[in-house]
Write a protein that holds these residues in place. Structure first.
Motif, PDB file in Angstrom:
ATOM      1  N   TYR A  36       0.839  -1.208   0.000  1.00  0.00           N
ATOM      2  CA  TYR A  36       0.000   0.000   0.000  1.00  0.00           C
ATOM      3  C   TYR A  36       0.874   1.259   0.000  1.00  0.00           C
ATOM      4  CZ  TYR A  36      -3.033   3.604   1.951  1.00  0.00           C
ATOM      5  OH  TYR A  36      -3.710   4.779   2.171  1.00  0.00           O
ATOM      6  N   ASP A  37       1.913   1.261   0.841  1.00  0.00           N
ATOM      7  CA  ASP A  37       2.795   2.433   0.941  1.00  0.00           C
ATOM      8  C   ASP A  37       3.495   2.727  -0.377  1.00  0.00           C
ATOM      9  OD1 ASP A  37       2.119   2.740   3.516  1.00  0.00           O
ATOM     10  OD2 ASP A  37       4.016   2.017   4.372  1.00  0.00           O
ATOM     11  N   GLU A  38       3.933   1.658  -1.039  1.00  0.00           N
ATOM     12  CA  GLU A  38       4.628   1.851  -2.322  1.00  0.00           C
ATOM     13  C   GLU A  38       3.681   2.445  -3.362  1.00  0.00           C
ATOM     14  OE1 GLU A  38       7.949  -1.722  -1.855  1.00  0.00           O
ATOM     15  OE2 GLU A  38       5.961  -2.190  -2.596  1.00  0.00           O
ATOM     16  N   ILE A  39       2.451   1.936  -3.376  1.00  0.00           N
ATOM     17  CA  ILE A  39       1.476   2.460  -4.343  1.00  0.00           C
ATOM     18  C   ILE A  39       1.159   3.926  -4.031  1.00  0.00           C
ATOM     19  CG2 ILE A  39      -0.868   2.195  -5.288  1.00  0.00           C
ATOM     20  CD1 ILE A  39      -0.532  -0.866  -4.689  1.00  0.00           C
ATOM     21  N   MET A  40       0.988   4.230  -2.741  1.00  0.00           N
ATOM     22  CA  MET A  40       0.690   5.616  -2.350  1.00  0.00           C
ATOM     23  C   MET A  40       1.811   6.560  -2.782  1.00  0.00           C
ATOM     24  SD  MET A  40      -2.250   6.070  -1.148  1.00  0.00           S
ATOM     25  CE  MET A  40      -2.159   7.704  -0.446  1.00  0.00           C
ATOM     26  N   GLU A  41       3.051   6.083  -2.632  1.00  0.00           N
ATOM     27  CA  GLU A  41       4.197   6.930  -3.001  1.00  0.00           C
ATOM     28  C   GLU A  41       4.180   7.229  -4.507  1.00  0.00           C
ATOM     29  OE1 GLU A  41       7.674   5.768  -0.689  1.00  0.00           O
ATOM     30  OE2 GLU A  41       8.921   6.812  -2.161  1.00  0.00           O
ATOM     31  N   LEU A  42       3.806   6.218  -5.286  1.00  0.00           N
ATOM     32  CA  LEU A  42       3.748   6.420  -6.745  1.00  0.00           C
ATOM     33  C   LEU A  42       2.528   7.264  -7.126  1.00  0.00           C
ATOM     34  CD1 LEU A  42       4.756   2.812  -7.917  1.00  0.00           C
ATOM     35  CD2 LEU A  42       6.192   4.861  -7.902  1.00  0.00           C
ATOM     36  N   LYS A  43       1.444   7.069  -6.387  1.00  0.00           N
ATOM     37  CA  LYS A  43       0.231   7.850  -6.657  1.00  0.00           C
ATOM     38  C   LYS A  43       0.503   9.348  -6.420  1.00  0.00           C
ATOM     39  CE  LYS A  43      -4.521   8.527  -5.156  1.00  0.00           C
ATOM     40  NZ  LYS A  43      -5.497   8.306  -4.093  1.00  0.00           N
ATOM     41  N   GLU A  44       1.258   9.619  -5.370  1.00  0.00           N
ATOM     42  CA  GLU A  44       1.538  11.022  -5.041  1.00  0.00           C
ATOM     43  C   GLU A  44       2.293  11.758  -6.145  1.00  0.00           C
ATOM     44  OE1 GLU A  44       3.261  10.705  -1.143  1.00  0.00           O
ATOM     45  OE2 GLU A  44       1.277  10.116  -0.378  1.00  0.00           O
ATOM     46  N   VAL A  45       3.031  11.007  -6.982  1.00  0.00           N
ATOM     47  CA  VAL A  45       3.763  11.693  -8.062  1.00  0.00           C
ATOM     48  C   VAL A  45       3.026  11.579  -9.411  1.00  0.00           C
ATOM     49  CG1 VAL A  45       6.037  11.518  -6.981  1.00  0.00           C
ATOM     50  CG2 VAL A  45       5.247   9.663  -8.479  1.00  0.00           C
ATOM     51  N   GLY A  46       1.831  11.003  -9.407  1.00  0.00           N
ATOM     52  CA  GLY A  46       1.038  11.031 -10.645  1.00  0.00           C
ATOM     53  C   GLY A  46       0.566   9.694 -11.186  1.00  0.00           C
ATOM     54  N   LEU A  47       0.897   8.583 -10.533  1.00  0.00           N
ATOM     55  CA  LEU A  47       0.426   7.280 -11.019  1.00  0.00           C
ATOM     56  C   LEU A  47      -1.091   7.175 -10.864  1.00  0.00           C
ATOM     57  CD1 LEU A  47       1.742   4.401 -11.870  1.00  0.00           C
ATOM     58  CD2 LEU A  47       0.878   3.719  -9.645  1.00  0.00           C
ATOM     59  N   THR A  48      -1.769   6.691 -11.908  1.00  0.00           N
ATOM     60  CA  THR A  48      -3.226   6.564 -11.788  1.00  0.00           C
ATOM     61  C   THR A  48      -3.704   5.117 -11.851  1.00  0.00           C
ATOM     62  OG1 THR A  48      -3.533   6.836 -14.166  1.00  0.00           O
ATOM     63  CG2 THR A  48      -3.654   8.837 -12.834  1.00  0.00           C
ATOM     64  N   ARG A  49      -2.818   4.210 -12.279  1.00  0.00           N
ATOM     65  CA  ARG A  49      -3.277   2.824 -12.440  1.00  0.00           C
ATOM     66  C   ARG A  49      -2.158   1.827 -12.146  1.00  0.00           C
ATOM     67  NH1 ARG A  49      -6.526   0.668 -17.721  1.00  0.00           N
ATOM     68  NH2 ARG A  49      -8.265   1.485 -16.552  1.00  0.00           N
ATOM     69  N   ILE A  50      -2.569   0.699 -11.541  1.00  0.00           N
ATOM     70  CA  ILE A  50      -1.644  -0.421 -11.318  1.00  0.00           C
ATOM     71  C   ILE A  50      -2.118  -1.579 -12.195  1.00  0.00           C
ATOM     72  CG2 ILE A  50      -1.138  -2.257  -9.624  1.00  0.00           C
ATOM     73  CD1 ILE A  50       0.552   0.111  -9.117  1.00  0.00           C
ATOM     74  N   HIS A  51      -1.173  -2.245 -12.827  1.00  0.00           N
ATOM     75  CA  HIS A  51      -1.523  -3.460 -13.558  1.00  0.00           C
ATOM     76  C   HIS A  51      -0.891  -4.645 -12.845  1.00  0.00           C
ATOM     77  CE1 HIS A  51      -0.368  -6.661 -16.421  1.00  0.00           C
ATOM     78  NE2 HIS A  51      -1.650  -6.602 -16.685  1.00  0.00           N
ATOM     79  N   ASN A  52      -1.700  -5.656 -12.588  1.00  0.00           N
ATOM     80  CA  ASN A  52      -1.176  -6.896 -12.006  1.00  0.00           C
ATOM     81  C   ASN A  52      -2.161  -8.007 -12.353  1.00  0.00           C
ATOM     82  OD1 ASN A  52      -0.281  -8.988 -10.156  1.00  0.00           O
ATOM     83  ND2 ASN A  52       0.941  -7.356  -9.232  1.00  0.00           N
ATOM     84  N   ASN A  53      -1.757  -8.883 -13.231  1.00  0.00           N
ATOM     85  CA  ASN A  53      -2.683  -9.920 -13.694  1.00  0.00           C
ATOM     86  C   ASN A  53      -2.887 -11.022 -12.663  1.00  0.00           C
ATOM     87  OD1 ASN A  53      -3.350  -8.954 -16.187  1.00  0.00           O
ATOM     88  ND2 ASN A  53      -1.869 -10.183 -17.321  1.00  0.00           N
ATOM     89  N   LEU A  54      -4.138 -11.512 -12.594  1.00  0.00           N
ATOM     90  CA  LEU A  54      -4.385 -12.730 -11.802  1.00  0.00           C
ATOM     91  C   LEU A  54      -3.864 -13.953 -12.554  1.00  0.00           C
ATOM     92  CD1 LEU A  54      -7.992 -12.989 -10.348  1.00  0.00           C
ATOM     93  CD2 LEU A  54      -5.853 -12.571  -9.162  1.00  0.00           C
ATOM     94  N   GLN A  55      -3.891 -13.883 -13.852  1.00  0.00           N
ATOM     95  CA  GLN A  55      -3.449 -14.914 -14.823  1.00  0.00           C
ATOM     96  C   GLN A  55      -4.451 -16.048 -15.016  1.00  0.00           C
ATOM     97  OE1 GLN A  55      -1.384 -13.429 -16.290  1.00  0.00           O
ATOM     98  NE2 GLN A  55       0.545 -12.971 -15.326  1.00  0.00           N
ATOM     99  N   THR A  56      -4.945 -16.641 -13.920  1.00  0.00           N
ATOM    100  CA  THR A  56      -5.933 -17.724 -14.063  1.00  0.00           C
ATOM    101  C   THR A  56      -6.752 -17.803 -12.780  1.00  0.00           C
ATOM    102  OG1 THR A  56      -6.212 -19.992 -14.835  1.00  0.00           O
ATOM    103  CG2 THR A  56      -4.447 -19.630 -13.242  1.00  0.00           C
ATOM    104  N   SER A  57      -7.439 -18.915 -12.579  1.00  0.00           N
ATOM    105  CA  SER A  57      -8.247 -19.043 -11.353  1.00  0.00           C
ATOM    106  C   SER A  57      -7.336 -19.212 -10.141  1.00  0.00           C
ATOM    107  CB  SER A  57      -9.156 -20.266 -11.461  1.00  0.00           C
ATOM    108  OG  SER A  57      -8.368 -21.441 -11.375  1.00  0.00           O
ATOM    109  N   ILE A  58      -7.868 -18.904  -8.982  1.00  0.00           N
ATOM    110  CA  ILE A  58      -7.099 -19.047  -7.737  1.00  0.00           C
ATOM    111  C   ILE A  58      -6.682 -20.505  -7.553  1.00  0.00           C
ATOM    112  CG2 ILE A  58      -7.279 -18.899  -5.204  1.00  0.00           C
ATOM    113  CD1 ILE A  58      -9.065 -16.411  -5.653  1.00  0.00           C
TER     114      ILE A  58
END
Ligand code: SF4
Length: 322
Positions: free
Chosen positions: A146-168
């Motif tokens: 969460y902290d890493e995403i917040m740090e990137l959001k603060e400088v302008g990041l609007t989206r994260i991509h991370n695939n699930l790839q398949t079923s759990i």
């Protein structure tokens, strides 16, 4: 079975599984219904993204489909994080491609806060978002807190991509053993908590069952992701999936249509495999519920020319608007 009830109505897991049995004229009816759902809930826009393979190969993870894993012997170019000028040039180019989003993609399990690579990506995001080009910034840099995403959001990041790839349930069997699907889900949840858009989908054609595909569609719905990239496996020699038979067009189109009916108002992005596997049926993907695509190539495979793709997008929109 009355397919039109799914234009407005919700669909259950068992009903979605029934749809996987449709063939011939009934399959065509399903594709048409999915197209109506797309029109009703998403309108006639195609979301375009451009990605840069900002750091390639030598990955410690063992994702069985991936040419960039160090566990397999594949013929790809490996390099460290691209320099700032290259990233900025590619970002600028993405606007010329007509992309609404620019994704920085890196190989590896994660890029950790405080590392030189994290700081360089952060600086790039800051400079790109302040440049006024107006193309949104997305990061696909592995597992993030969460902290890493917040740090990137603060400088302008609007989206994260991370695939699930398949079923759990099938993750370990057909995707990877060096990390767990729960790690990916945690990153998605961290992004949602941070108020960042999420792009997450998967790959079809890795030997998964219809149950796996339907399960993934429902997991993505439950998580509340905004955009769902569907990649079609292009088997890479040297990887464990290297000898797999390619999926047939009818199976791919059926999957897209069912994903649309389950995830009515999301972007369903037709990603890798659009040109190489769907070939003559590429346009049909956008008549079966698809409303997003990548322009300007993929991670280790080049796509069609941008000019051809933009003409294609124009033609699809004309078809939709008739
Ligand atoms: S998909 Fe990503 S994490 Fe998995 S092997 Fe490829 S680069 Fe590594």
């Amino acid at each position: 079975m009355d397919l039109r009830k799914y234009i407005d109505g919700e669909i259950s897991r068992s009903e979605a599984l029934e749809l996987t049995k449709l063939k011939g004229a009934r399959l065509m009816e399903l594709l048409a219904v999915a197209n109506e759902v797309r029109e009703k809930y998403c309108g006639n826009e195609i979301a375009l993204c451009t990605i840069t393979n900002a750091k390639s190969g030598r990955c410690e993870e063992d994702c069985k489909f991936c040419a960039q894993s160090a566990h397999y012997n594949t013929d790809i170019e490996s390099y460290g994080l691209k320099d700032d000028d290259t990233l900025k040039r590619e970002y600028k180019m993405s606007k010329e491609f007509g992309a609404g989003k620019f994704g920085v993609v890196t190989s590896g399990r994660s890029i950790k806060k405080g590392s030189q690579e994290f700081e360089r990506i952060k600086n790039f995001i800051r400079e790109a978002s302040e440049s006024g080009e107006g193309v949104d910034l997305c990061a696909s840099i592995g597992l993030l807190s969460y902290d890493e995403i917040m740090e990137l959001k603060e400088v302008g990041l609007t989206r994260i991509h991370n695939n699930l790839q398949t079923s759990i349930v099938s993750y370990e069997k057909i995707v990877a053993t060096t990390h767990r699907v729960e790690d990916r889900i945690e990153t998605i949840k961290n992004a949602i908590k941070a108020g960042v858009n999420v792009c997450s989908g998967g790959i079809i054609g890795m030997g998964e069952s219809w149950e796996d595909r339907i399960d993934m569609a429902f997991t993505l719905k439950e998580l509340g992701v905004d955009s769902i990239p569907l990649n079609i496996l292009n088997p890479i020699p040297g990887t464990p999936h290297g000898d797999r038979e390619k999926l047939s067009a009818d199976e791919i189109l059926k999957t897209i249509a069912i994903y649309r009916i389950i995830n009515k108002d999301k972007i369903i992005k037709i990603a890798a495999g659009r040109e190489t596997i769907l070939k003559d049926f590429m346009g049909m993907a956008f008549m079966s519920g698809g409303n997003g695509m990548l322009v300007g190539g993929y991670l280790t495979v080049r796509g069609r020319s941008v000019e051809e793709d933009l003409k294609f997008v124009d033609n699809i929109k004309k078809m939709w608007e008739k």
